[in-house]
Design a protein around this motif. Structure first.
Motif, PDB file in Angstrom:
ATOM      1  N   GLN A 116      33.535  43.643  30.047  1.00 25.70           N
ATOM      2  CA  GLN A 116      33.210  42.782  28.891  1.00 25.70           C
ATOM      3  C   GLN A 116      33.460  41.308  29.186  1.00 25.70           C
ATOM      4  O   GLN A 116      33.645  40.509  28.264  1.00 25.70           O
ATOM      5  CB  GLN A 116      34.027  43.203  27.679  1.00 25.70           C
ATOM      6  N   ASN A 117      33.471  40.960  30.467  1.00 30.03           N
ATOM      7  CA  ASN A 117      33.657  39.566  30.887  1.00 30.03           C
ATOM      8  C   ASN A 117      35.005  38.984  30.444  1.00 30.03           C
ATOM      9  O   ASN A 117      35.127  37.793  30.186  1.00 30.03           O
ATOM     10  CB  ASN A 117      32.520  38.668  30.382  1.00 30.03           C
ATOM     11  N   ARG A 118      35.990  39.853  30.346  1.00 33.83           N
ATOM     12  CA  ARG A 118      37.342  39.382  30.026  1.00 33.83           C
ATOM     13  C   ARG A 118      38.144  39.317  31.317  1.00 33.83           C
ATOM     14  O   ARG A 118      38.159  40.286  32.091  1.00 33.83           O
ATOM     15  CB  ARG A 118      38.015  40.346  29.038  1.00 33.83           C
ATOM     16  N   PHE A 119      38.811  38.180  31.525  1.00 26.68           N
ATOM     17  CA  PHE A 119      39.581  37.982  32.758  1.00 26.68           C
ATOM     18  C   PHE A 119      41.071  38.251  32.511  1.00 26.68           C
ATOM     19  O   PHE A 119      41.600  37.940  31.440  1.00 26.68           O
ATOM     20  CB  PHE A 119      39.417  36.547  33.267  1.00 26.68           C
ATOM     21  N   ASP A 120      41.712  38.787  33.512  1.00 28.50           N
ATOM     22  CA  ASP A 120      43.163  38.935  33.467  1.00 28.50           C
ATOM     23  C   ASP A 120      43.772  37.701  34.137  1.00 28.50           C
ATOM     24  O   ASP A 120      43.995  37.667  35.350  1.00 28.50           O
ATOM     25  CB  ASP A 120      43.595  40.213  34.180  1.00 28.50           C
ATOM     26  N   LEU A 121      43.992  36.668  33.325  1.00 28.52           N
ATOM     27  CA  LEU A 121      44.494  35.399  33.872  1.00 28.52           C
ATOM     28  C   LEU A 121      45.953  35.515  34.307  1.00 28.52           C
ATOM     29  O   LEU A 121      46.419  34.738  35.139  1.00 28.52           O
ATOM     30  CB  LEU A 121      44.316  34.284  32.842  1.00 28.52           C
ATOM     31  N   TRP A 122      46.663  36.475  33.737  1.00 30.26           N
ATOM     32  CA  TRP A 122      48.048  36.716  34.195  1.00 30.26           C
ATOM     33  C   TRP A 122      48.014  37.205  35.645  1.00 30.26           C
ATOM     34  O   TRP A 122      48.780  36.713  36.493  1.00 30.26           O
ATOM     35  CB  TRP A 122      48.747  37.754  33.309  1.00 30.26           C
ATOM     36  N   ALA A 123      47.115  38.160  35.918  1.00 26.75           N
ATOM     37  CA  ALA A 123      47.007  38.692  37.287  1.00 26.75           C
ATOM     38  C   ALA A 123      46.501  37.608  38.241  1.00 26.75           C
ATOM     39  O   ALA A 123      46.927  37.541  39.401  1.00 26.75           O
ATOM     40  CB  ALA A 123      46.077  39.899  37.306  1.00 26.75           C
ATOM     41  N   LEU A 124      45.613  36.757  37.727  1.00 31.15           N
ATOM     42  CA  LEU A 124      45.079  35.685  38.575  1.00 31.15           C
ATOM     43  C   LEU A 124      46.194  34.705  38.977  1.00 31.15           C
ATOM     44  O   LEU A 124      46.334  34.344  40.146  1.00 31.15           O
ATOM     45  CB  LEU A 124      43.961  34.958  37.815  1.00 31.15           C
ATOM     46  N   SER A 125      47.008  34.305  38.014  1.00 31.00           N
ATOM     47  CA  SER A 125      48.132  33.412  38.332  1.00 31.00           C
ATOM     48  C   SER A 125      49.106  34.079  39.295  1.00 31.00           C
ATOM     49  O   SER A 125      49.593  33.468  40.249  1.00 31.00           O
ATOM     50  CB  SER A 125      48.875  32.996  37.058  1.00 31.00           C
ATOM     51  N   ARG A 126      49.373  35.335  39.025  1.00 30.58           N
ATOM     52  CA  ARG A 126      50.267  36.098  39.903  1.00 30.58           C
ATOM     53  C   ARG A 126      49.730  36.108  41.339  1.00 30.58           C
ATOM     54  O   ARG A 126      50.475  35.867  42.287  1.00 30.58           O
ATOM     55  CB  ARG A 126      50.364  37.523  39.335  1.00 30.58           C
ATOM     56  N   GLU A 127      48.424  36.363  41.477  1.00 32.07           N
ATOM     57  CA  GLU A 127      47.808  36.382  42.812  1.00 32.07           C
ATOM     58  C   GLU A 127      47.954  35.025  43.499  1.00 32.07           C
ATOM     59  O   GLU A 127      48.304  34.937  44.679  1.00 32.07           O
ATOM     60  CB  GLU A 127      46.326  36.743  42.676  1.00 32.07           C
ATOM     61  N   GLN A 128      47.704  33.947  42.741  1.00 29.82           N
ATOM     62  CA  GLN A 128      47.810  32.617  43.342  1.00 29.82           C
ATOM     63  C   GLN A 128      49.237  32.304  43.779  1.00 29.82           C
ATOM     64  O   GLN A 128      49.465  31.712  44.836  1.00 29.82           O
ATOM     65  CB  GLN A 128      47.296  31.564  42.348  1.00 29.82           C
ATOM     66  N   LEU A 129      50.207  32.703  42.955  1.00 26.88           N
ATOM     67  CA  LEU A 129      51.610  32.468  43.303  1.00 26.88           C
ATOM     68  C   LEU A 129      51.997  33.256  44.560  1.00 26.88           C
ATOM     69  O   LEU A 129      52.681  32.739  45.455  1.00 26.88           O
ATOM     70  CB  LEU A 129      52.512  32.863  42.132  1.00 26.88           C
ATOM     71  N   GLN A 130      51.545  34.502  44.611  1.00 29.10           N
ATOM     72  CA  GLN A 130      51.905  35.346  45.759  1.00 29.10           C
ATOM     73  C   GLN A 130      51.243  34.844  47.045  1.00 29.10           C
ATOM     74  O   GLN A 130      51.859  34.867  48.107  1.00 29.10           O
ATOM     75  CB  GLN A 130      51.525  36.806  45.479  1.00 29.10           C
ATOM     76  N   LEU A 131      50.014  34.362  46.937  1.00 27.67           N
ATOM     77  CA  LEU A 131      49.345  33.809  48.126  1.00 27.67           C
ATOM     78  C   LEU A 131      50.098  32.599  48.663  1.00 27.67           C
ATOM     79  O   LEU A 131      50.060  32.294  49.851  1.00 27.67           O
ATOM     80  CB  LEU A 131      47.901  33.401  47.790  1.00 27.67           C
ATOM     81  N   LYS A 132      50.813  31.906  47.761  1.00 23.80           N
ATOM     82  CA  LYS A 132      51.579  30.722  48.160  1.00 23.80           C
ATOM     83  C   LYS A 132      52.957  31.102  48.695  1.00 23.80           C
ATOM     84  O   LYS A 132      53.723  30.248  49.126  1.00 23.80           O
ATOM     85  CB  LYS A 132      51.679  29.791  46.946  1.00 23.80           C
ATOM     86  N   GLY A 133      53.296  32.394  48.622  1.00 23.91           N
ATOM     87  CA  GLY A 133      54.567  32.831  49.209  1.00 23.91           C
ATOM     88  C   GLY A 133      55.647  33.205  48.222  1.00 23.91           C
ATOM     89  O   GLY A 133      56.779  33.500  48.609  1.00 23.91           O
TER      90      GLY A 133
END
Ligand SMILES: [Zn+2]
Length: 251
Positions: free
Chosen positions: A193-210
């Motif tokens: 339904q074109n809904r994004f999980d922005l919590w997961a997105l932020s989490r992914e970005q933080l984890q990619l940064k270490g």
């Protein structure tokens, strides 16, 4: 006055944080009641009264605010910023992230659906508070804030503890124009339904940064679903902003 805390940040000695709800303030009508923003049409005098109330609640001497614009600026306040002493209210400037090493300065991010992302480095004694809307995710503001913390203060991402405030949840973050707004590499966070999980997105970005996954705590509360407790811009265009604050030192 109700405040929410995240257990990883609460466990750090010498750091206090408070995520305020919409309750406990003096604003009326659409802004009822703990609106902390001076730029959403509420009465300035009442907002100042609300700000004094959170100051008392935190037992802090200085509240620091940004002019949040979903932009790329990251602002730092250090000891040299206070040659004339620490003021009660500090306007840091236009930008969406602030970092400090100064005890007694409460960094306050104002939100109504966006994420306030609170960070603390218990080793180097550095804190940050970041305003992250979807544009902030697209602009990598979390990653760039951590880069600034590394470069200026020698922080190690592995030491960071991070907390994500109540904000628009995967249940409500529908992006009708996502093909224009959100890069394709993030589309795996989208449902049918074109809904994004922005919590997961932020989490992914933080984890990619270490940042270690176990050091990231997400409140998991959707502001649009919980307008009984929080302001939500998607729920009502005319509304207040609640505050998330972090400070070195204090009770
Ligand atoms: Zn929701």
């Amino acid at each position: 006055m109700e405040t929410l805390r995240l257990s990883n940040l609460s466990a750090i000695e010498g750091v206090q944080h408070h995520i305020f709800s919409r309750h406990g303030g003096c604003s009326q009508g659409d802004y009822a009641s703990l609106n902390l923003s001076l730029s959403v049409g509420d009465d300035d005098g009442v907002v100042q009264q609300n700000r004094r109330m959170i100051m008392e609640h935190m037992q802090t001497t200085c509240l620091a605010f940004l002019n949040q614009v979903h932009g790329p600026q990251i602002l730092t306040v250090d000891q040299q910023s206070f040659s004339n002493g620490i003021p009660e209210s500090l306007y840091i400037g236009t930008g969406d992230a602030m970092i400090t090493d100064v005890p007694g300065v409460a960094l306050v991010v104002l939100v109504a659906d966006c994420q306030a992302v609170l960070m603390a480095d218990p080793v180097k004694r550095i804190i940050a508070n970041v305003h992250v809307g979807w544009r902030g995710n697209v602009n990598h503001i979390l990653c760039r804030t951590i880069t600034e913390m590394q470069g200026r203060f020698g922080c190690n991402p592995e030491d960071l503890q991070v907390g994500i405030s109540p904000s628009l949840g995967p249940c409500c973050a529908e992006f009708v124009k996502f093909t224009h707004e959100i890069p394709e590499r993030y589309w795996h966070h989208k449902d049918q339904q074109n809904r994004f999980d922005l919590w997961a997105l932020s989490r992914e970005q933080l984890q990619l940064k270490g940042v270690s996954p176990e050091n990231i705590h997400v409140s998991g509360i959707c502001t649009r679903c919980r307008t009984d407790n929080y302001f939500s811009y998607r729920a009502s265009k005319i509304t207040g902003r609640f505050g998330a604050a972090i400070q070195l030192g204090g009770p």
